[in-house]
Every structure is written in structure tokens, then in C-alpha cells.
Design a protein around this motif. Structure first.
Motif, PDB file in Angstrom:
ATOM      1  N   ALA A 102       0.814  -1.217   0.000  1.00  0.00           N
ATOM      2  CA  ALA A 102       0.000   0.000   0.000  1.00  0.00           C
ATOM      3  C   ALA A 102       0.847   1.266   0.000  1.00  0.00           C
ATOM      4  CB  ALA A 102      -0.990   0.008   1.170  1.00  0.00           C
ATOM      5  N   GLY A 103       2.120   1.126  -0.376  1.00  0.00           N
ATOM      6  CA  GLY A 103       3.007   2.285  -0.393  1.00  0.00           C
ATOM      7  C   GLY A 103       3.493   2.702   0.980  1.00  0.00           C
ATOM      8  N   VAL A 104       3.249   1.871   1.989  1.00  0.00           N
ATOM      9  CA  VAL A 104       3.667   2.175   3.367  1.00  0.00           C
ATOM     10  C   VAL A 104       4.966   1.424   3.662  1.00  0.00           C
ATOM     11  CG1 VAL A 104       3.034   2.049   5.805  1.00  0.00           C
ATOM     12  CG2 VAL A 104       1.283   2.553   4.075  1.00  0.00           C
ATOM     13  N   ALA A 105       5.941   2.134   4.183  1.00  0.00           N
ATOM     14  CA  ALA A 105       7.293   1.604   4.322  1.00  0.00           C
ATOM     15  C   ALA A 105       7.395   0.427   5.280  1.00  0.00           C
ATOM     16  CB  ALA A 105       8.237   2.714   4.788  1.00  0.00           C
ATOM     17  N   CYS A 106       8.216  -0.554   4.882  1.00  0.00           N
ATOM     18  CA  CYS A 106       8.674  -1.583   5.812  1.00  0.00           C
ATOM     19  C   CYS A 106       9.637  -0.942   6.816  1.00  0.00           C
ATOM     20  CB  CYS A 106       9.405  -2.682   5.049  1.00  0.00           C
ATOM     21  SG  CYS A 106       8.402  -3.579   3.857  1.00  0.00           S
ATOM     22  N   GLN A 107       9.997  -1.685   7.822  1.00  0.00           N
ATOM     23  CA  GLN A 107      10.951  -1.189   8.829  1.00  0.00           C
ATOM     24  C   GLN A 107      12.374  -1.307   8.260  1.00  0.00           C
ATOM     25  OE1 GLN A 107      10.378  -2.425  12.951  1.00  0.00           O
ATOM     26  NE2 GLN A 107       8.346  -3.200  12.422  1.00  0.00           N
ATOM     27  N   MET A 108      12.720  -0.365   7.373  1.00  0.00           N
ATOM     28  CA  MET A 108      13.937  -0.493   6.591  1.00  0.00           C
ATOM     29  C   MET A 108      15.222  -0.367   7.418  1.00  0.00           C
ATOM     30  SD  MET A 108      13.035  -1.433   3.671  1.00  0.00           S
ATOM     31  CE  MET A 108      14.676  -1.406   2.933  1.00  0.00           C
ATOM     32  N   LYS A 109      15.207   0.396   8.480  1.00  0.00           N
ATOM     33  CA  LYS A 109      16.418   0.532   9.298  1.00  0.00           C
ATOM     34  C   LYS A 109      16.827  -0.832   9.855  1.00  0.00           C
ATOM     35  CE  LYS A 109      18.409   3.290  13.075  1.00  0.00           C
ATOM     36  NZ  LYS A 109      18.891   2.183  13.940  1.00  0.00           N
ATOM     37  N   ARG A 110      15.867  -1.527  10.446  1.00  0.00           N
ATOM     38  CA  ARG A 110      16.136  -2.847  11.013  1.00  0.00           C
ATOM     39  C   ARG A 110      16.489  -3.843   9.910  1.00  0.00           C
ATOM     40  NH1 ARG A 110      18.619  -6.109  13.750  1.00  0.00           N
ATOM     41  NH2 ARG A 110      17.567  -7.941  14.582  1.00  0.00           N
ATOM     42  N   ILE A 111      15.779  -3.781   8.795  1.00  0.00           N
ATOM     43  CA  ILE A 111      16.013  -4.716   7.687  1.00  0.00           C
ATOM     44  C   ILE A 111      17.418  -4.549   7.107  1.00  0.00           C
ATOM     45  CG2 ILE A 111      15.343  -5.179   5.287  1.00  0.00           C
ATOM     46  CD1 ILE A 111      12.396  -4.687   6.295  1.00  0.00           C
ATOM     47  N   MET A 112      17.867  -3.310   6.934  1.00  0.00           N
ATOM     48  CA  MET A 112      19.203  -3.082   6.388  1.00  0.00           C
ATOM     49  C   MET A 112      20.287  -3.516   7.375  1.00  0.00           C
ATOM     50  SD  MET A 112      18.569  -2.180   3.352  1.00  0.00           S
ATOM     51  CE  MET A 112      20.260  -1.835   2.798  1.00  0.00           C
ATOM     52  N   GLU A 113      20.018  -3.395   8.667  1.00  0.00           N
ATOM     53  CA  GLU A 113      20.972  -3.871   9.676  1.00  0.00           C
ATOM     54  C   GLU A 113      21.123  -5.389   9.587  1.00  0.00           C
ATOM     55  OE1 GLU A 113      20.123  -0.403  13.068  1.00  0.00           O
ATOM     56  OE2 GLU A 113      19.218  -2.398  13.256  1.00  0.00           O
ATOM     57  N   ILE A 114      20.008  -6.086   9.412  1.00  0.00           N
ATOM     58  CA  ILE A 114      20.047  -7.546   9.274  1.00  0.00           C
ATOM     59  C   ILE A 114      20.824  -7.935   8.021  1.00  0.00           C
ATOM     60  CG2 ILE A 114      18.627  -9.599   8.831  1.00  0.00           C
ATOM     61  CD1 ILE A 114      16.423  -8.218  10.544  1.00  0.00           C
ATOM     62  N   ALA A 115      20.549  -7.241   6.919  1.00  0.00           N
ATOM     63  CA  ALA A 115      21.207  -7.544   5.645  1.00  0.00           C
ATOM     64  C   ALA A 115      22.715  -7.329   5.738  1.00  0.00           C
ATOM     65  CB  ALA A 115      20.611  -6.684   4.539  1.00  0.00           C
ATOM     66  N   GLN A 116      23.104  -6.237   6.371  1.00  0.00           N
ATOM     67  CA  GLN A 116      24.530  -5.951   6.514  1.00  0.00           C
ATOM     68  C   GLN A 116      25.217  -7.005   7.387  1.00  0.00           C
ATOM     69  OE1 GLN A 116      25.411  -2.089   8.192  1.00  0.00           O
ATOM     70  NE2 GLN A 116      27.462  -2.067   7.333  1.00  0.00           N
ATOM     71  N   LYS A 117      24.546  -7.392   8.447  1.00  0.00           N
ATOM     72  CA  LYS A 117      25.091  -8.403   9.364  1.00  0.00           C
ATOM     73  C   LYS A 117      25.345  -9.723   8.643  1.00  0.00           C
ATOM     74  CE  LYS A 117      23.693 -11.030  13.482  1.00  0.00           C
ATOM     75  NZ  LYS A 117      22.606 -11.195  14.495  1.00  0.00           N
ATOM     76  N   HIS A 118      24.457 -10.089   7.726  1.00  0.00           N
ATOM     77  CA  HIS A 118      24.544 -11.392   7.058  1.00  0.00           C
ATOM     78  C   HIS A 118      25.029 -11.283   5.610  1.00  0.00           C
ATOM     79  CE1 HIS A 118      22.580 -13.620  10.342  1.00  0.00           C
ATOM     80  NE2 HIS A 118      21.819 -12.544  10.494  1.00  0.00           N
ATOM     81  N   ASN A 119      25.474 -10.090   5.216  1.00  0.00           N
ATOM     82  CA  ASN A 119      26.031  -9.887   3.872  1.00  0.00           C
ATOM     83  C   ASN A 119      25.028 -10.261   2.772  1.00  0.00           C
ATOM     84  OD1 ASN A 119      28.087  -9.037   2.136  1.00  0.00           O
ATOM     85  ND2 ASN A 119      28.865 -11.122   1.889  1.00  0.00           N
ATOM     86  N   LEU A 120      23.808  -9.725   2.887  1.00  0.00           N
ATOM     87  CA  LEU A 120      22.744 -10.012   1.922  1.00  0.00           C
ATOM     88  C   LEU A 120      22.424  -8.787   1.076  1.00  0.00           C
ATOM     89  CD1 LEU A 120      20.182 -11.880   4.229  1.00  0.00           C
ATOM     90  CD2 LEU A 120      21.981 -12.895   2.813  1.00  0.00           C
ATOM     91  N   PHE A 121      22.042  -9.029  -0.172  1.00  0.00           N
ATOM     92  CA  PHE A 121      21.500  -7.964  -1.002  1.00  0.00           C
ATOM     93  C   PHE A 121      20.037  -7.737  -0.612  1.00  0.00           C
ATOM     94  CE2 PHE A 121      24.892  -9.477  -3.872  1.00  0.00           C
ATOM     95  CZ  PHE A 121      25.517  -8.264  -4.142  1.00  0.00           C
ATOM     96  N   VAL A 122      19.617  -6.466  -0.643  1.00  0.00           N
ATOM     97  CA  VAL A 122      18.223  -6.118  -0.367  1.00  0.00           C
ATOM     98  C   VAL A 122      17.592  -5.527  -1.622  1.00  0.00           C
ATOM     99  CG1 VAL A 122      16.652  -4.655   0.978  1.00  0.00           C
ATOM    100  CG2 VAL A 122      18.627  -5.731   2.086  1.00  0.00           C
ATOM    101  N   ALA A 178       7.017   6.893   8.545  1.00  0.00           N
ATOM    102  CA  ALA A 178       6.606   6.556   7.183  1.00  0.00           C
ATOM    103  C   ALA A 178       5.541   7.540   6.706  1.00  0.00           C
ATOM    104  CB  ALA A 178       6.071   5.127   7.133  1.00  0.00           C
ATOM    105  N   THR A 179       5.236   7.491   5.402  1.00  0.00           N
ATOM    106  CA  THR A 179       4.209   8.377   4.832  1.00  0.00           C
ATOM    107  C   THR A 179       3.163   7.558   4.083  1.00  0.00           C
ATOM    108  OG1 THR A 179       5.383   8.710   2.734  1.00  0.00           O
ATOM    109  CG2 THR A 179       5.903  10.236   4.535  1.00  0.00           C
ATOM    110  N   ASN A 180       2.054   8.221   3.793  1.00  0.00           N
ATOM    111  CA  ASN A 180       0.960   7.636   3.021  1.00  0.00           C
ATOM    112  C   ASN A 180       0.999   8.237   1.615  1.00  0.00           C
ATOM    113  OD1 ASN A 180      -1.480   6.713   2.003  1.00  0.00           O
ATOM    114  ND2 ASN A 180      -2.718   8.137   3.204  1.00  0.00           N
ATOM    115  N   ASN A 181       1.152   7.397   0.587  1.00  0.00           N
ATOM    116  CA  ASN A 181       1.178   7.934  -0.780  1.00  0.00           C
ATOM    117  C   ASN A 181      -0.157   7.784  -1.503  1.00  0.00           C
ATOM    118  OD1 ASN A 181       1.155   5.180  -1.389  1.00  0.00           O
ATOM    119  ND2 ASN A 181       2.625   5.374  -3.064  1.00  0.00           N
ATOM    120  N   GLY A 182      -1.191   7.399  -0.754  1.00  0.00           N
ATOM    121  CA  GLY A 182      -2.520   7.329  -1.358  1.00  0.00           C
ATOM    122  C   GLY A 182      -2.677   6.246  -2.405  1.00  0.00           C
ATOM    123  N   HIS A 183      -1.913   5.160  -2.292  1.00  0.00           N
ATOM    124  CA  HIS A 183      -2.060   4.108  -3.299  1.00  0.00           C
ATOM    125  C   HIS A 183      -3.272   3.224  -3.031  1.00  0.00           C
ATOM    126  CE1 HIS A 183      -1.385   1.215  -6.342  1.00  0.00           C
ATOM    127  NE2 HIS A 183      -1.215   0.237  -5.471  1.00  0.00           N
TER     128      HIS A 183
END
Length: 368
Positions: free
Chosen positions: A121-141, A277-282
Motif C-alpha cells: 500500500a506504499g507504506v514503508a517496511c521497517q527499513m532501518k532494522r532490515i538493512m541492519e540484518i542484511a549488513q550483518k549477514h552480507n545479503l542484497f536487499v 513513514a508516509t501515506n502515498n494514497g495508493h
């Protein structure tokens, strides 16, 4: 329709360059790079194509594992399955249909290559936490931002946080050209190869820029470019993005206000947007209390000539996945909840205030 689409298509015809990567394609790509503040944008003929480019670009191969939310459109997983990947699905959050960051690490193994997140719905995932996990495990996001044009997280445009991001310009989206999309490349080291994959595995784009005297087949790829006529249509839409967005957000906020009495009575829930996060009206959706109630509400609205529809079924439970991959033992409780109770209300640019009121009043009438 903004009014300029047909005029720009006429100009593309008169220009004489109807295939991909013409003047309208280049205008749209430069506009999006500037608007999003991202490294590189390549228009594609769909968001699915952009996801397929991502899978090629990251060298996904048989035996690799890719983590994907279960509550999403099939393309999110299919692009990686086509390369031979095994999909590890993750349940939704309790408050949104987005992937639950707390459950991601339980699915990571030494075979995990990438993590795909979907901003539902155009509403952001918890990207800060997700990018921390990805960096920890050397994953592409990869951000599947099909629904997330002009939406933000902690002040950054969605689609500019992961290594790669994919967007849709399908006719159901805020900004559209019938069928279309784009790939945003945020990792500069991936940009040159992305352009080669985009141009059927050739360095043709460099040739047209005059950087080499001939082009050749240098890598894998496919025909991912939309025609310049599609880009001409898209230019008209992008020029009006602020007007379109203002109206769609207005409609969403009006629904929220009108339906708030039912929220306060705990008869329904509406889309949850975190403070960062923001609402983009999708999409504007409500959550009914169970499947039976939602089915009855859909019928009630249909009798009033109002079309309201549910959305995804969990991919973890799809016939193809059951047939082709090892089943997962997780419950996917939240995903099943959204599959059974989420209902999307009419939301499009031309929707009038009195029509929004009529939809809301019909829902209020149902619960009374």
C-alpha cells in the motif's frame, strides 16, 4: 489521464523513434533519478521485468535462497524462482501486511543470497532494522516498491534504501502508462552491468552515447525496454505527479476521517502508518473482523454498485509452491489474517468527494 498523454505519443511518432531508449525514455529516467535522488534508473516494461533484471544482476542461481514476504504478488517470488532459487517466505507484521523484521533472521542460512521486501500500500517496511540484518549477514536487499512511488521512510524516498528497487507503472498504480515499471540501481557497482542486462546483454547503450565505436554481446540479459511511446505517455503522468498525489492522499484521508467512528468502536481497522513513514494514497483498506464479515460487506457494497475487493492470498500456500518447493512449517498467522479480512475501497484520481462519502456511508450502514 492528465491531458497530455496523446499529444506526447503523437510527438514520439513524429520523432520517428518508437522503440526503447528514445528521448521520452531518457526524460523519464532523468526525472526519476532527480525525484528519488537515486544513482541510476532504467525504465522497464513492467515491475516484473525489473524484478527479473534484479535476479540476473545478483547472479541468482539454482540452490540459492531468497527471502520474500508471503503476502505479496506472485512476481516478487517468481523472478527469483525462474533463476532456480528456493524461496523462504516470512509472515507479515501484526500492524501492517509488510514483512516482519523479527522473523527474517530465522530464515537465513548459508545459502541465502538476497532479501526482498514489499512496501504494501506504499507504506514503508521497517527499513532501518532490515538493512541492519542484511549488513550483518552480507545479503542484497531488493525493495519491491511497485506500490510505493512518492512515498517516504525517515525522509528518504522508498526505493532508494535497498541495493536495488523495482517500481510499477501498471494502470492500477498512482502513476501509470498501461504496462511499465523501472529498476532503481542504488549500488553504483551494479549500474554498468544493469544497463547491459537491460539491453539484451549488449553494451549497446554505450555505443549510442558514443563511448565505444561498436557494440557487442558481453553478458546475459533480455529485452526489458518499454517503447518510447509508453515513455511518452508516462512523461505526461510524471509531470502531474504532485497533482495526482495530492488528490489521492486527500481521498485516503477523507476515508480515514469518515470511517473513524467504526475504528473507535473496534468494528474495523484501517491502514496503519508508522510515524517515520508516509501515506502515498495508493491503497485505502479496512480490516474486517473475519472472512464471513468481509464476504457479507462485499455483497452489501455490490448491491449499492460499489466495487470493493480483497487482495493477496499467501504465496506460501499457493499450488505452485506446494508442488515445486519444500513446504515451510511456520503458521503465517498474520498473512492469513490479511488474506481473510483486508478489503480495498475504491481509490482513483477522478473519485469525487461525494462518492467517497457514499462509500463510507454504505459501510457505516452495513455495521449499523
Amino acid at each position: 489521464m492528465t491531458g497530455q498523454e496523446v499529444q506526447y505519443i503523437k510527438e514520439a511518432v513524429e520523432e520517428g523513434h518508437l522503440s526503447g531508449n528514445g528521448i521520452f525514455t531518457q526524460w523519464c529516467q532523468q526525472f526519476l533519478e532527480s525525484r528519488l535522488k537515486c544513482n541510476k534508473v532504467l525504465l522497464t516494461n513492467s515491475c516484473t521485468a525489473a524484478l527479473e533484471m534484479s535476479a540476473l544482476l545478483l547472479n541468482i542461481k539454482p540452490g540459492d535462497e531468497v527471502i520474500v514476504p508471503s503476502f505479496t504478488f506472485v512476481s516478487t517470488a517468481l523472478a527469483f524462482v525462474r533463476q532456480g532459487a528456493n524461496i523462504r517466505f516470512v509472515d507479515s507484521e501484526e500492524t501492517t501486511p509488510n514483512i516482519d523484521p523479527l522473523l527474517i533472521e530465522s530464515q537465513i542460512t548459508h545459502k541465502t543470497k538476497a532479501l526482498v521486501v514489499v512496501h504494501y500500500a506504499g507504506v514503508a517496511c521497517q527499513m532501518k532494522r532490515i538493512m541492519e540484518i542484511a549488513q550483518k549477514h552480507n545479503l542484497f536487499v531488493i525493495e519491491d516498491a511497485a506500490q510505493a512511488i512518492d512515498s517516504y521512510y525517515q525522509g528518504k524516498a522508498l526505493g532508494t534504501i535497498g541495493h536495488l528497487s523495482t517500481f510499477s507503472f501498471h494502470e492500477t498504480k498512482n502513476i501509470q502508462c498501461g504496462e511499465g515499471g523501472f529498476l532503481a540501481i542504488n549500488e553504483p557497482l551494479l549500474a554498468e552491468r544493469a544497463e547491459i542486462i537491460w539491453e539484451k546483454g549488449t553494451n549497446r547503450a554505450k555505443f549510442f552515447r558514443g563511448e565505444i565505436d561498436k557494440y557487442n554481446w558481453v553478458d546475459t540479459g533480455s529485452s526489458f525496454l518499454p517503447s518510447d511511446m509508453q515513455a511518452a505517455f508516462l512523461k505526461a503522468q510524471l509531470e502531474s505527479i504532485d497533482t495526482i498525489q495530492k488528490q489521492r492522499i486527500h481521498i485516503s484521508e477523507k476515508y480515514e476521517h469518515l470511517l473513524n467512528p467504526l475504528v473507535l468502536k473496534k468494528k474495523i481497522k484501517t491502514l496503519h502508518i508508522a510515524k517515520d513513514a508516509t501515506n502515498n494514497g495508493h491503497i485505502f483498506y479496512i480490516l474486517c473482523r473475519d472472512l464471513e464479515e468481509r464476504t457479507a460487506l462485499i455483497s452489501h457494497l455490490k448491491e449499492a454498485n460499489i466495487q470493493a475487493v480483497f487482495h493477496y492470498l499467501g504465496l506460501h500456500n499457493s499450488p505452485f509452491i506446494k508442488r515445486s518447493q519444500t513446504p515451510q512449517t511456520e503458521s503465517f498467522y498474520e498473512c492469513s489474517k490479511y488474506a481473510d479480512t483486508l478489503l480495498r475501497l475504491p481509490l482513483y484520481y477522478e473519485l469525487k468527494d461525494q462518492e467517497v462519502v457514499r462509500v463510507a456511508e454504505t459501510i457505516l450502514d452495513f455495521y449499523e
